[in-house]
Design a protein around this motif. Structure first.
Motif, PDB file in Angstrom:
ATOM      1  N   GLU A   1       0.804  -1.219   0.000  1.00  0.00           N
ATOM      2  CA  GLU A   1       0.000   0.000   0.000  1.00  0.00           C
ATOM      3  C   GLU A   1       0.840   1.273   0.000  1.00  0.00           C
ATOM      4  N   GLY A   2       2.168   1.127   0.034  1.00  0.00           N
ATOM      5  CA  GLY A   2       3.036   2.296   0.080  1.00  0.00           C
ATOM      6  C   GLY A   2       3.272   2.896  -1.295  1.00  0.00           C
ATOM      7  N   VAL A   3       4.293   3.751  -1.372  1.00  0.00           N
ATOM      8  CA  VAL A   3       4.593   4.485  -2.597  1.00  0.00           C
ATOM      9  C   VAL A   3       5.441   3.629  -3.538  1.00  0.00           C
ATOM     10  N   ILE A   4       5.043   3.599  -4.807  1.00  0.00           N
ATOM     11  CA  ILE A   4       5.839   2.935  -5.848  1.00  0.00           C
ATOM     12  C   ILE A   4       6.572   4.016  -6.636  1.00  0.00           C
ATOM     13  N   MET A   5       7.879   3.924  -6.652  1.00  0.00           N
ATOM     14  CA  MET A   5       8.712   4.864  -7.400  1.00  0.00           C
ATOM     15  C   MET A   5       9.355   4.154  -8.583  1.00  0.00           C
ATOM     16  N   THR A   6       9.611   4.902  -9.640  1.00  0.00           N
ATOM     17  CA  THR A   6      10.351   4.312 -10.756  1.00  0.00           C
ATOM     18  C   THR A   6      11.839   4.577 -10.576  1.00  0.00           C
ATOM     19  N   ASP A   7      12.645   3.729 -11.186  1.00  0.00           N
ATOM     20  CA  ASP A   7      14.050   4.051 -11.382  1.00  0.00           C
ATOM     21  C   ASP A   7      14.090   5.165 -12.423  1.00  0.00           C
ATOM     22  N   CYS A   8      15.260   5.725 -12.666  1.00  0.00           N
ATOM     23  CA  CYS A   8      15.338   6.874 -13.569  1.00  0.00           C
ATOM     24  C   CYS A   8      14.836   6.525 -14.967  1.00  0.00           C
ATOM     25  N   MET A   9      13.957   7.344 -15.480  1.00  0.00           N
ATOM     26  CA  MET A   9      13.330   7.089 -16.775  1.00  0.00           C
ATOM     27  C   MET A   9      14.211   7.502 -17.950  1.00  0.00           C
TER      28      MET A   9
END
Length: 539
Positions: free
Chosen positions: A258-266
């Motif tokens: 349920e936490g935050v999903i971040m991407t690696d650098c795009m």
């Protein structure tokens, strides 16, 4: 804290983007992104760091710009994994990296290392660390993870990873488990191209997913997606960052995260070259990402924000979908105290203290691993005449930073009274200088070679094999990857330092001179034909 309903669509879209910038002061470009586009945060690299005091001022200036323009407080993030991946190295108590910590063998020390790292980052105004690395490094040919991993055992990676995230979060800093669902069993660097993990789901469940499951159970604040293709979960050739089946289906729905999903650098080639950074930003949010990281190009940052806005206005993305991400992001900012007034901190009382550095030194000295010493060459004596060839490390991937070469293994040995003749050889010059090096050691008795990822460098491996053919009894010190031994298994004395940071080199010198015992245990297995070396100690 502002409620989502009180925000404009433009402000909400801005919260979904995290940006890098050039310079050691806020650039005009990043200030415009903060004031006019309400970006969610910024990321620091070494290019943004001059010294500790400057980082404090930079963080304050960025947050003041957000507050003065009525925007939300910023995530200020950094890759401060420790060891070989660290953006701030001077003036702080730089901790050893993950594999060195695992080699040292203390879960409590792993927690302390992360707690101290978090306390120092927070004092510098940094509230988010892109750590821990939860990749299980079970592929010797992996060019980008390696010593950034806690090792090859999923259970141990999980244990050390949980202690690390708990240490960071106890200090009030956001921890980010990466690179979901695992970048350890790849032989391609996603900074350069698009890797694939081809294994069946059952195997991935047992190995790659275990540390992430345990991190979720431990309440990790955020998880970073990998730019890796997992055919077991995604039928199209889409990296995890762009896969709804993985980010929403697996991570959100099946694992219950349920936490935050971040991407690696795009802007990494796995994304930029195959999908385009701007279009991929929209695809990532469609897949389930909450925060899109664009580290370098202002044009791409601006383009991604505009593309996300257009995607909502055209109906491709619903505003309700954006709201879900914004709610998570604002909740995390509140949870980690970003809305509270910054406490007055005497930076020198927290950052780089003697007490903190003593912890780093203790872990480092415990990590040095004597894999074998069949000829009984160690310890050296101060009266011995030592001849050392040090391969100078290079920036191998986009996550590395150049290490100050002023302190070498030779100078660390001299600090302990050793008589050392040292030749420092740039990584790219080994082949060119090989004949000269072979000639230089022809009449030397005690020869040390300090390697740097020799298992990936045929020139280093060939140099050592030719020295062995001359009948030399060589001591090899692996300054980075423990897998170097696989390239020259006949070496009789082999020591692993895991990193060529000054602290690790000093710890290694102490072991070589007998001032300290080699207590480290290998977190990976080295197989030499029928012989398996694991756990350290001479065979």
């Amino acid at each position: 804290m502002r409620k989502v309903e009180q925000m404009t669509l433009e402000q909400k879209i801005g919260q979904l983007v995290m940006c890098g910038f050039e310079g050691t002061e806020p650039s005009e470009e990043v200030l415009r992104l903060i004031r006019e586009k309400a970006i969610g945060g910024v990321i620091y690299f070494a290019r943004n760091v001059r010294n500790v005091e400057q980082v404090v001022s930079l963080s304050a200036a960025l947050q003041e710009a957000a507050a003065a323009s009525g925007q939300e407080p910023l995530f200020i993030g950094i890759d401060q994994e420790g060891g070989m991946v660290a953006r701030i190295t001077d003036g702080v108590a730089l901790m050893p990296g993950a594999m060195a910590i695992a080699a040292a063998g203390s879960l409590e020390e792993a927690y302390q290392a992360a707690l101290i790292c978090g306390q120092e980052l927070k004092a510098l105004g940094i509230n988010l660390n892109y750590a821990p690395v939860l990749d299980v490094n079970n592929n010797a040919a992996n060019p980008v993870i390696g010593v950034r991993s806690f090792g090859e055992d999923p259970a141990k990676v999980a244990e050390y990873g949980v202690k690390t995230l708990q240490g960071l979060q106890s200090a009030g800093v956001i921890a980010t488990a990466k690179h979901f669902p695992g970048h350890g069993d790849t032989n391609v660097d996603s900074h350069l191209d698009l890797p694939t993990v081809p294994h069946a789901r059952e195997r991935i469940e047992q190995v790659e997913l275990r540390p992430f499951r345990e991190a979720i159970a431990a309440g990790v604040d955020s998880i970073m997606s990998s730019h890796v293709v997992f055919p077991a979960f995604e039928s199209q050739k889409l990296p995890v960052t762009l896969s709804k089946a993985v980010l929403t289906g697996l991570l959100r729905e099946e694992l219950g995260y349920e936490g935050v999903i971040m991407t690696d650098c795009m802007e990494m080639n796995a994304i930029a070259e195959h999908f385009g950074t701007v279009e991929a930003a929209v695809m990532a949010v469609e897949a389930g990402a909450d925060l899109v990281l664009i580290s370098h190009s202002h044009d791409r940052q601006q383009g991604a924000i505009n593309a996300l806005l257009q995607a909502v206005r055209s109906g491709r993305l619903s505003e309700e979908r954006i709201n879900r991400s914004v709610n998570r992001l604002l909740a995390l900012k509140e949870k980690r105290g970003l809305y509270e007034p910054a406490a007055a901190v005497e930076v020198k009382a927290v950052v780089g203290t003697a007490e903190h550095k003593a912890v780093a030194r203790r872990i480092s000295e415990s990590s040095i691993t004597l894999v074998k010493d069949e000829a009984g060459l160690l310890p050296f004596r101060t009266e011995d005449s030592l001849f050392l060839i040090s391969i100078e490390g290079a920036v191998l991937t986009q996550v590395d930073e150049a290490v100050d070469a002023q302190l070498t293994l030779g100078s660390a040995l001299r600090e302990l009274g050793a008589q050392v003749t040292e030749l420092v050889v740039p990584l790219t010059k080994v082949e060119e200088l090989k004949k000269e090096l072979l000639s230089a050691v022809r009449y030397e008795r005690q020869v040390i070679i300090a390697t740097y990822n020799a298992y990936l460098d045929p020139a280093q491996a060939e140099l050592i094999r030719e020295l062995l053919a001359l009948g030399k009894e060589i001591t090899v010190v692996a300054q980075r990857s423990p897998y170097d031994l696989l390239a020259f298994p006949a070496v009789s004395t082999y020591v692993v330092a895991y990193e060529n940071r000054p602290l690790a080199l000093r710890s290694t010198a102490k072991v070589l001179m007998g001032d300290s015992k080699a207590r480290g245990k290998l977190p990976i297995t080295l197989s030499e034909g029928e012989t398996v070396l694991a756990g350290g100690g001479s065979r």
